[in-house]
Design a protein around this motif. Structure first.
Motif, PDB file in Angstrom:
ATOM      1  N   ARG A  29      25.075  46.247  42.551  1.00  9.27           N
ATOM      2  CA  ARG A  29      25.787  44.895  42.846  1.00  9.27           C
ATOM      3  C   ARG A  29      25.463  43.987  41.638  1.00  9.27           C
ATOM      4  NH1 ARG A  29      27.683  44.977  48.035  1.00  9.27           N
ATOM      5  NH2 ARG A  29      28.398  47.326  48.466  1.00  9.27           N
ATOM      6  N   HIS A  30      24.553  44.107  40.976  1.00 10.11           N
ATOM      7  CA  HIS A  30      24.317  43.136  39.770  1.00 10.11           C
ATOM      8  C   HIS A  30      24.879  43.450  38.406  1.00 10.11           C
ATOM      9  CE1 HIS A  30      20.250  42.029  42.105  1.00 10.11           C
ATOM     10  NE2 HIS A  30      21.464  41.727  42.854  1.00 10.11           N
ATOM     11  N   ASP A  73      24.030  40.951  33.225  1.00 13.71           N
ATOM     12  CA  ASP A  73      23.650  39.486  33.087  1.00 13.71           C
ATOM     13  C   ASP A  73      22.636  39.231  34.038  1.00 13.71           C
ATOM     14  OD1 ASP A  73      23.820  36.861  31.723  1.00 13.71           O
ATOM     15  OD2 ASP A  73      23.979  36.246  33.838  1.00 13.71           O
ATOM     16  N   ARG A  92      30.475  41.436  25.088  1.00 14.91           N
ATOM     17  CA  ARG A  92      31.415  41.983  25.616  1.00 14.91           C
ATOM     18  C   ARG A  92      30.755  42.474  27.123  1.00 14.91           C
ATOM     19  NH1 ARG A  92      34.795  46.441  24.646  1.00 14.91           N
ATOM     20  NH2 ARG A  92      33.071  47.236  23.276  1.00 14.91           N
ATOM     21  N   PHE A 116      28.904  40.708  31.398  1.00 15.45           N
ATOM     22  CA  PHE A 116      29.129  40.335  32.968  1.00 15.45           C
ATOM     23  C   PHE A 116      29.843  41.488  33.430  1.00 15.45           C
ATOM     24  CE2 PHE A 116      28.939  36.188  30.522  1.00 15.45           C
ATOM     25  CZ  PHE A 116      28.079  35.670  31.418  1.00 15.45           C
ATOM     26  N   HIS A 148      29.153  50.079  37.274  1.00 15.11           N
ATOM     27  CA  HIS A 148      30.112  51.182  37.477  1.00 15.11           C
ATOM     28  C   HIS A 148      30.986  51.051  36.466  1.00 15.11           C
ATOM     29  CE1 HIS A 148      32.196  47.717  39.804  1.00 15.11           C
ATOM     30  NE2 HIS A 148      33.373  48.323  39.486  1.00 15.11           N
ATOM     31  N   LEU A 167      41.366  36.141  34.314  1.00 18.10           N
ATOM     32  CA  LEU A 167      41.338  37.838  34.473  1.00 18.10           C
ATOM     33  C   LEU A 167      40.657  38.191  33.135  1.00 18.10           C
ATOM     34  CD1 LEU A 167      44.938  38.753  35.893  1.00 18.10           C
ATOM     35  CD2 LEU A 167      42.657  39.135  36.915  1.00 18.10           C
ATOM     36  N   THR A 168      39.920  37.661  32.527  1.00 14.59           N
ATOM     37  CA  THR A 168      39.448  38.355  31.268  1.00 14.59           C
ATOM     38  C   THR A 168      38.453  39.381  31.445  1.00 14.59           C
ATOM     39  OG1 THR A 168      38.121  37.806  29.412  1.00 14.59           O
ATOM     40  CG2 THR A 168      37.715  36.533  31.319  1.00 14.59           C
ATOM     41  N   ASP A 169      38.460  40.309  30.400  1.00 15.80           N
ATOM     42  CA  ASP A 169      37.763  41.385  30.677  1.00 15.80           C
ATOM     43  C   ASP A 169      36.115  40.806  30.129  1.00 15.80           C
ATOM     44  OD1 ASP A 169      37.469  43.700  31.463  1.00 15.80           O
ATOM     45  OD2 ASP A 169      38.252  44.910  30.152  1.00 15.80           O
ATOM     46  N   GLU A 170      35.938  39.856  29.254  1.00 15.81           N
ATOM     47  CA  GLU A 170      34.871  39.658  28.573  1.00 15.81           C
ATOM     48  C   GLU A 170      34.679  37.892  28.952  1.00 15.81           C
ATOM     49  OE1 GLU A 170      35.516  40.402  24.636  1.00 15.81           O
ATOM     50  OE2 GLU A 170      36.297  42.511  25.253  1.00 15.81           O
ATOM     51  N   PRO A 171      33.872  37.576  30.010  1.00 12.96           N
ATOM     52  CA  PRO A 171      33.552  36.199  30.136  1.00 12.96           C
ATOM     53  C   PRO A 171      32.859  35.560  29.186  1.00 12.96           C
ATOM     54  CG  PRO A 171      33.354  37.721  32.035  1.00 12.96           C
ATOM     55  CD  PRO A 171      33.505  38.552  31.109  1.00 12.96           C
ATOM     56  N   THR A 172      32.738  34.248  28.941  1.00  9.74           N
ATOM     57  CA  THR A 172      32.176  33.895  28.163  1.00  9.74           C
ATOM     58  C   THR A 172      30.787  33.069  28.483  1.00  9.74           C
ATOM     59  OG1 THR A 172      33.507  32.010  28.137  1.00  9.74           O
ATOM     60  CG2 THR A 172      33.801  33.475  26.354  1.00  9.74           C
ATOM     61  N   SER A 173      30.782  32.698  29.847  1.00 11.04           N
ATOM     62  CA  SER A 173      29.798  32.260  30.363  1.00 11.04           C
ATOM     63  C   SER A 173      29.347  32.689  31.636  1.00 11.04           C
ATOM     64  CB  SER A 173      29.772  30.794  30.336  1.00 11.04           C
ATOM     65  OG  SER A 173      30.913  30.234  31.248  1.00 11.04           O
ATOM     66  N   ARG A 174      28.180  32.410  32.280  1.00 13.12           N
ATOM     67  CA  ARG A 174      28.141  32.820  33.490  1.00 13.12           C
ATOM     68  C   ARG A 174      28.874  32.042  34.786  1.00 13.12           C
ATOM     69  NH1 ARG A 174      22.087  32.163  33.611  1.00 13.12           N
ATOM     70  NH2 ARG A 174      22.060  33.907  31.927  1.00 13.12           N
ATOM     71  N   ALA A 203      32.324  33.937  34.401  1.00 10.49           N
ATOM     72  CA  ALA A 203      32.115  35.197  35.317  1.00 10.49           C
ATOM     73  C   ALA A 203      32.265  35.194  36.727  1.00 10.49           C
ATOM     74  CB  ALA A 203      30.726  35.733  34.552  1.00 10.49           C
ATOM     75  N   SER A 240      35.094  36.634  38.704  1.00 12.19           N
ATOM     76  CA  SER A 240      34.816  37.717  39.856  1.00 12.19           C
ATOM     77  C   SER A 240      35.568  37.102  41.304  1.00 12.19           C
ATOM     78  CB  SER A 240      33.286  37.970  39.882  1.00 12.19           C
ATOM     79  OG  SER A 240      32.638  37.097  40.624  1.00 12.19           O
ATOM     80  N   LYS A 298      39.042  37.609  41.021  1.00 16.97           N
ATOM     81  CA  LYS A 298      39.545  39.160  41.221  1.00 16.97           C
ATOM     82  C   LYS A 298      39.276  39.672  42.482  1.00 16.97           C
ATOM     83  CE  LYS A 298      38.807  40.138  36.366  1.00 16.97           C
ATOM     84  NZ  LYS A 298      37.756  40.677  35.594  1.00 16.97           N
ATOM     85  N   LEU A 358      42.266  38.451  44.258  1.00 12.41           N
ATOM     86  CA  LEU A 358      43.468  39.044  44.166  1.00 12.41           C
ATOM     87  C   LEU A 358      43.378  40.626  45.041  1.00 12.41           C
ATOM     88  CD1 LEU A 358      44.009  39.016  40.358  1.00 12.41           C
ATOM     89  CD2 LEU A 358      45.318  37.924  42.377  1.00 12.41           C
ATOM     90  N   ARG A 366      17.153  39.297  47.391  1.00  9.63           N
ATOM     91  CA  ARG A 366      17.962  39.357  46.268  1.00  9.63           C
ATOM     92  C   ARG A 366      18.564  40.913  46.168  1.00  9.63           C
ATOM     93  NH1 ARG A 366      17.135  35.316  42.297  1.00  9.63           N
ATOM     94  NH2 ARG A 366      16.679  33.597  43.274  1.00  9.63           N
ATOM     95  N   LEU A 373      33.734  43.005  48.748  1.00 10.97           N
ATOM     96  CA  LEU A 373      32.426  42.721  48.594  1.00 10.97           C
ATOM     97  C   LEU A 373      31.613  43.928  47.842  1.00 10.97           C
ATOM     98  CD1 LEU A 373      31.212  41.502  52.066  1.00 10.97           C
ATOM     99  CD2 LEU A 373      31.225  40.267  49.986  1.00 10.97           C
ATOM    100  N   PRO A 421      32.053  46.037  44.668  1.00 11.65           N
ATOM    101  CA  PRO A 421      32.713  46.046  43.497  1.00 11.65           C
ATOM    102  C   PRO A 421      33.231  47.428  43.028  1.00 11.65           C
ATOM    103  CG  PRO A 421      30.572  45.756  43.012  1.00 11.65           C
ATOM    104  CD  PRO A 421      30.645  45.641  44.565  1.00 11.65           C
ATOM    105  N   ARG A 435      44.165  45.909  36.139  1.00 10.00           N
ATOM    106  CA  ARG A 435      44.746  44.407  35.782  1.00 10.00           C
ATOM    107  C   ARG A 435      45.003  44.286  34.375  1.00 10.00           C
ATOM    108  NH1 ARG A 435      41.515  42.602  40.014  1.00 10.00           N
ATOM    109  NH2 ARG A 435      42.941  42.990  41.864  1.00 10.00           N
ATOM    110  N   GLN A 436      44.176  44.974  33.744  1.00  8.76           N
ATOM    111  CA  GLN A 436      44.534  44.588  31.946  1.00  8.76           C
ATOM    112  C   GLN A 436      45.278  45.694  31.655  1.00  8.76           C
ATOM    113  OE1 GLN A 436      41.126  44.605  33.383  1.00  8.76           O
ATOM    114  NE2 GLN A 436      41.323  42.558  33.431  1.00  8.76           N
TER     115      GLN A 436
END
Ligand SMILES: Nc1ncnc2c1ncn2[C@@H]1O[C@H](COP(=O)(O)OP(=O)(O)OP(=O)(O)O)[C@@H](O)[C@H]1O
Ligand SMILES: Nc1ncnc2c1ncn2[C@@H]1O[C@H](COP(=O)(O)OP(=O)(O)OP(=O)(O)O)[C@@H](O)[C@H]1O
Ligand SMILES: [Mg+2]
Ligand SMILES: [Mg+2]
Lengths: 254, 304, 284
Positions: A98-99, A102, A133, A136, A140, B12-19, B22, B26, B29, B32, B212, B297, B299, C16-17
């Motif tokens: 789940r992590h 990042d 890329r 994040f 999986h 919906l980006t595949d490559e988020p730019t910041s935390r 992201a 998520s 998503k 959705l 955690r 929950l 992923p 989705r992509q």
């Protein structure tokens, strides 16, 4: 001075009739900056030696010195974890499901008290050849090779001096294996790391290591250097079998 | 138009730019995924309606839920001014149901906050620490499990005094042991895994590992379990109310309404049935939502 | 007739992509032989194996003109008939063995359960057979391993346990997805010998998915080389080292070799044209 000094190491699991003596009387030493290989039968206790060093297998006896300091039992302090890190055998099991990448890296940096986490995460990912890329993504969403690189980045995050590598490439295909082995070679050259590397692949050990120990059913049967390995000069019968098997008459050795 | 489109693409980006990006991505998503699950949306709809109903009860309710009108008692369904009829004291059932949603929500929220958290805490600590801590915590759990739930709750309420808060406390105290067992079982398998070993090698403290790393993995099955238990919790509160130990009359608590209507079940079935249907609908909604949440929950679900 | 005939197989994942095509129109056949599938990570090897058993989880989709097991098209079977096929006619050893084992059940109980499912025998007999099977995959001390939980066995032992379990139903086809990646050479050889016997004596068909080129070239009869969901080259296993496709050559060159030490290993550089080229037919 030797970085890792192991003498008469016994490791066992459980007790009573279920007791398993996974390692018996193992002794070897690894010099600073050296790369030392552990090969041997499956189930012979290679991973267990690494786990005993890191305190994950708390039942052991004998002497283990890291950089001149003797270890005891299963407790290790922060200074130890700054110095010694491990890459696990199975990249499918060694990342928290789940992590995100990042989270894994920034938590590790946070635990080691390293400042400027954001920039460090980025440079670590670059170091292991995964661009931003992947930062994040969740495990999986990564292939086996990518997961293993994340695991290596995590081990490198605290800037350790010793890296324990448990079959770092056995789950990977040859092209990724080559990338990771090159990466490990570069890192060692750059940072003067000491490697203790487990593998069952003799060519990989031959490529990476200076010396190696051969294990069979919990015991070290032979310590040899890579020159002897390449020249197929083995003392012990099991080692000879192993060598013979790994260069068995196949089209490639013709 | 194009503004919203780019926002959607950004999310919906595949490559988020910041935390932050992201996290938002998520969340979106997840939303959705949840939205794609018709049944879960249905459940969510009911629960949102319930919350709105509780918030705006005075505005929605056609009558005062407490005003008695003995001349107008036991009116059938659909009688003028009383779509759900009236009860044995002539109070409007619809209004009582609407006001009762406040109590139901209150009970459900409190129990859902206390019991699973307590169970999670006990279970994961026992499973992770092991040794005598495990033995002691699990013995305590067993003792709680050994008593019939209502009897135990009765004892607590008797000691603490009657009232909704105490009933909630009593129900929570009797509801946590199954969660603890479940959390412990999961912790035992998680504890042995390499990713926990790996974070131990970073020098993480046990508290950190439990909160955690272990909790996130236990929580999804726990949520599902809690939503499944909701019906039981509402009924337990009703049971206490019936015994005069929970919600006190004339409060329009749904369970208390059922037990009141029970006396007329043969001739005036709607008096007990209407609150019963309300409880059923709400528990169903929780179940459907819980099921959908599990997909969100985790992923891995649906993507591997 | 061929045991298995696959024609124009596609595996697609709508996301989705857009649609991810993991396998893109491959055709091959399998006789009573050892067929190797090699290729880099993510090239679609595992998905091919899973697609044959229709084990792709939704939303993933399998499309093919034909996946015929002894002439019978598996795509036409009901899910129920498919379960019988999976249980009795085609077995698969999954890539990450420890994930396929139940973590809270003793290894022995799991093997015995699998054995009892396929054989009408008593518990004692099942136990005896399970011990024999563990022994056959050269696990020392099988009694103890029977009592162990999956996390208490080493990586290689987990793989061997899975192999032992897959051989129980005596399948016509075994799909082995990287079955020996955690085994040392000597144990690897023993495991391969077991599979070899099954192919030679019982006429089983074996699909051997691996990234170990040397191993495949020694052990298999024919090899398919996959890249980006397509078959880029098919060759006889013993001629693998004379393969011509630049991708195959790249894979071969990135292997470390005991007899030729070098400071740096060669890394594959990819040509986008490889993934555009049409798939090569893999029929014998
Ligand atoms: N937690 C445990 N409890 C009981 N026995 C264990 C445990 N972990 C390992 N063992 C046993 O210790 C022995 C050595 O295991 P280890 O994992 O060190 O082998 P290995 O040399 O790394 O093998 P491989 O190459 O297959 O990974 C095995 O017999 C294994 O069953
Ligand atoms: N659920 C999914 N959604 C989208 N893409 C997927 C999904 N599952 C697999 N894929 C993609 O399918 C491709 C083929 O995967 P596959 O597991 O067959 O690779 P492989 O050849 O077995 O690789 P490896 O050697 O790493 O096991 C990969 O690129 C992967 O990203
Ligand atoms: Mg190991
Ligand atoms: Mg695969």
């Amino acid at each position: 001075m030797s970085m890792i000094e192991i003498e008469g190491l016994n490791v066992w699991f459980g007790h009573g009739p279920d007791r398993v003596d996974a390692v018996r009387g193992a002794s070897f030493s690894v010099a600073r900056g050296e790369s030392f290989g552990l090969v041997g039968e499956s189930g012979s206790g290679k991973s267990t030696i690494l786990r005993a060093i890191t305190g994950l297998a708390p039942d052991w006896s004998g002497r283990v010195d890291i950089d001149g300091q003797a270890l005891a039992g299963g407790k290790r302090d922060r200074a130890f974890f700054r110095k010694v890190q491990m890459v696990f055998q199975d990249p499918y099991a060694s990342l928290h499901p789940r992590h995100s990448v990042d989270q894994v890296l920034s938590e590790t940096l946070h635990l080691h008290g390293i400042p400027d986490i954001d920039a460090r995460v980025r440079s670590l990912l670059d170091d292991v050849g995964l661009g931003g890329r992947f930062r994040f993504r969740y495990p999986h969403q990564l292939s086996g090779g990518q997961r293993q690189r994340v695991a290596i980045a995590r081990a490198l995050a605290g800037e350790p001096e010793i890296l324990l590598l448990d079959e770092p490439t056995s789950a990977l295909d040859v092209s990724v294996q080559a990338e990771i082995l090159n990466l490990l070679t570069d890192l060692r050259a750059e940072h003067g790391l000491t490697y203790l590397m487990v593998s069952h692949d003799l060519p990989v050990i031959g490529h990476m290591c200076d010396r190696l120990a051969v294990m069979k059913s919990g015991e070290i049967v032979e310590v040899m250097d890579v020159g002897a390995l390449r020249a197929m000069r083995a003392e012990h019968e099991y080692t000879r079998d192993l060598l013979a098997a790994s260069v068995a008459p196949g089209p490639h050795s013709a | 138009m194009s503004e919203t489109l780019t926002l959607r693409q950004w999310l919906l980006t595949d490559e988020p730019t910041s935390r932050r990006h992201a996290r938002l991505a998520s969340l979106y998503k997840g939303w959705l995924t949840l939205r794609g699950n018709t049944m879960a949306m249905f459940g969510l709809g009911i629960l949102v309606a319930l919350v709105l109903m509780a918030l705006f009860a005075p505005l929605i309710a056609p009558h005062d839920p407490y005003v008695q009108n003995l001349g107008n008692r036991l009116q059938p369904l659909g009688s003028p001014g009383h779509p759900f009829g009236t009860d044995s004291l002539g109070r409007d059932i619809l209004s009582r149901l609407i006001y009762g949603s406040r109590i139901t929500l209150y009970i459900v929220t409190l129990v859902a906050l206390i019991a699973p958290v307590a169970g999670l805490l006990v279970g994961t600590v026992a499973g992770y620490v092991g040794g005598w801590v495990d033995v002691i915590l699990m013995r305590v759990t067993d003792i709680f499990l050994a008593f019939p739930r209502l009897v135990l709750a009765l004892a607590f309420v008797a000691a603490l005094g009657a009232g909704i808060e105490n009933a909630v406390l009593a129900i929570s105290l009797t509801a946590w042991p199954p969660y603890a067992r479940m959390a412990r079982a999961e912790t035992l398998t998680i504890r042995a895994s390499d990713y926990i070993s790996a974070v131990r090698l970073q020098g993480a403290s046990p508290v950190r590992i439990i909160t955690r790393h272990i909790w996130p993995l236990c929580i999804s099955s726990l949520i599902v379990r809690v939503t499944l238990d909701m019906a039981g919790i509402i009924l337990a509160a009703a049971g206490l109310g019936f015994l005069g130990l929970g919600a006190q009359p004339p409060s329009p608590e749904w369970g208390a309404m059922i037990s009141e209507g029970r006396r007329f079940i043969l001739d005036h079935w709607w008096v007990a049935t209407m609150p019963g249907l309300a409880i059923f609908t709400v528990s169903l909604a929780f179940n459907l939502l819980g099921d959908g949440l599990r997909d969100v929950l985790d992923p891995k679900e649906g993507s591997q | 007739m061929n045991l298995l005939d696959v024609e124009n197989l596609w595996v697609k994942f709508p996301t989705r992509q857009g649609v991810v095509e993991a396998v893109r129109g491959i055709s091959f056949s399998l006789g009573r032989e050892r067929l190797g599938i090699v290729g880099e990570s993510g090239s679609g090897k595992s998905m091919t194996g899973r697609a044959i058993l229709r084990l792709i989880r939704p939303p993933g989709m399998i499309e093919a003109d034909r996946i015929a097991l002894e002439g019978q098209n598996l795509l036409d079977l009901s899910e129920k008939d498919m379960r019988t096929v999976r249980g009795e006619r085609i077995s698969m050893v999954m890539q990450d063995p420890k994930f396929s084992l139940n973590p809270v059940m003793r290894v022995g109980d799991q093997i015995m359960e699998a054995y009892l499912l396929h054989n009408k025998v008593g518990k004692a007999e099942a136990r005896k057979r399970s011990l024999e099977m563990l022994d056959a995959v050269s696990i020392r001390d099988p009694e103890r391993v029977m009592r162990a939980y999956p996390h208490e066995v080493s990586g290689g032992m987990g793989q061997r346990i899975m192999i032992a379990m897959m051989l129980i139903p005596n399948p016509q086809i075994l799909i082995a997805d990287e079955p020996t990646s955690a085994l040392d050479v000597s144990v690897q050889r023993q495991v391969l010998n077991i599979m070899d016997d099954l192919v030679k004596q019982r006429g089983m068909g074996l699909i051997f998915i691996s990234h170990d080129l040397n191993l495949v070239s020694e052990f298999c009869d024919r090899v398919l080389i996959m890249y980006a969901g397509r078959i880029v080259e098919v060759c006889d296993a013993d001629k693998l080292h004379q393969a011509t496709h630049p991708y195959t050559r790249g894979l071969l060159n990135s292997l470390p070799r005991l007899d030729q030490p070098r400071a740096k290993l060669e890394v594959l550089s990819r040509d986008p044209a490889w993934s555009e080229a049409p798939s090569v037919g893999g029929r014998a």
